[in-house]
Scaffold this motif. Sequence first.
Motif, short mmCIF file in Angstrom:
data_model
loop_
_atom_site.label_atom_id
_atom_site.label_comp_id
_atom_site.label_asym_id
_atom_site.label_seq_id
_atom_site.Cartn_x
_atom_site.Cartn_y
_atom_site.Cartn_z
N LEU A 77 3.23 -4.57 3.03
CA LEU A 77 3.91 -3.36 3.45
C LEU A 77 3.02 -2.15 3.19
CD1 LEU A 77 7.43 -3.95 1.83
CD2 LEU A 77 6.78 -4.38 4.22
N VAL A 78 3.15 -1.15 4.05
CA VAL A 78 2.56 0.17 3.82
C VAL A 78 3.73 1.13 3.79
CG1 VAL A 78 1.07 1.99 4.72
CG2 VAL A 78 0.40 -0.43 4.98
N ILE A 79 3.88 1.83 2.68
CA ILE A 79 5.01 2.74 2.55
C ILE A 79 4.55 4.16 2.27
CG2 ILE A 79 6.60 0.94 1.80
CD1 ILE A 79 6.41 2.25 -1.02
N THR A 109 0.86 -1.17 0.00
CA THR A 109 0.00 0.00 0.00
C THR A 109 0.90 1.23 0.00
OG1 THR A 109 -1.70 -1.18 1.25
CG2 THR A 109 -1.82 1.24 1.26
N VAL A 110 0.70 2.08 -0.98
CA VAL A 110 1.48 3.30 -1.11
C VAL A 110 0.58 4.45 -0.65
CG1 VAL A 110 2.80 4.80 -2.65
CG2 VAL A 110 2.72 2.33 -3.07
N LEU A 111 1.00 5.14 0.40
CA LEU A 111 0.22 6.27 0.89
C LEU A 111 0.27 7.41 -0.12
CD1 LEU A 111 1.31 6.13 4.64
CD2 LEU A 111 -0.77 5.20 3.59
N PRO A 112 -0.75 8.26 -0.13
CA PRO A 112 -0.78 9.35 -1.11
C PRO A 112 0.48 10.23 -1.06
CG PRO A 112 -2.90 9.15 -0.03
CD PRO A 112 -1.95 8.25 0.71
N GLU A 164 4.12 0.22 7.83
CA GLU A 164 3.68 -1.08 8.34
C GLU A 164 4.49 -2.17 7.65
OE1 GLU A 164 -0.58 -1.71 8.20
OE2 GLU A 164 -0.95 0.37 8.81
N GLY A 165 4.88 -3.18 8.43
CA GLY A 165 5.65 -4.29 7.90
C GLY A 165 7.15 -4.12 8.06
N PHE A 166 7.59 -3.05 8.68
CA PHE A 166 9.02 -2.77 8.83
C PHE A 166 9.76 -3.90 9.55
CE2 PHE A 166 12.68 -0.97 11.06
CZ PHE A 166 13.32 -0.27 10.04
#
Length: 113
Positions: free
Chosen positions: A96-98, A5-8, A57-59
């Motif tokens: 992951l959320v980056i 997931t790529v944050l805006p 998230e996921g680090f």
Amino acid sequence: MTQITVLPHVELCPDGSVIEAEPGKTVCETLLQHDIYIEHACEMSCACTTCHVIVREGFDSLPAAEEEEEDLLDKAWGLEPRSRLSCQVEVGDTPLVIEIPRYTINMAREGKH
């Protein structure tokens, strides 16, 4: 496939995105394959900081950064404890959320805001 997931990001991904990543590929390669044109001035050779991301998230699922990456991260704009160079982070099995920082050293130098 693993979900990223790529944050805006105001320029690169204004609405954010959810993409499927192939384990073993780097986050940088995956973003580029999905038309999220993150800077990578050194062509993913771990020689700059333009592909800096923050793993929200996921680090903890990621292998520790090598010394070379750690040394470069010290120079990254907007460094945070969960910062990584996306060219050095291989996608695993954990989603992951980056976040892509608003600026890179290149963008700041070139006057892009």
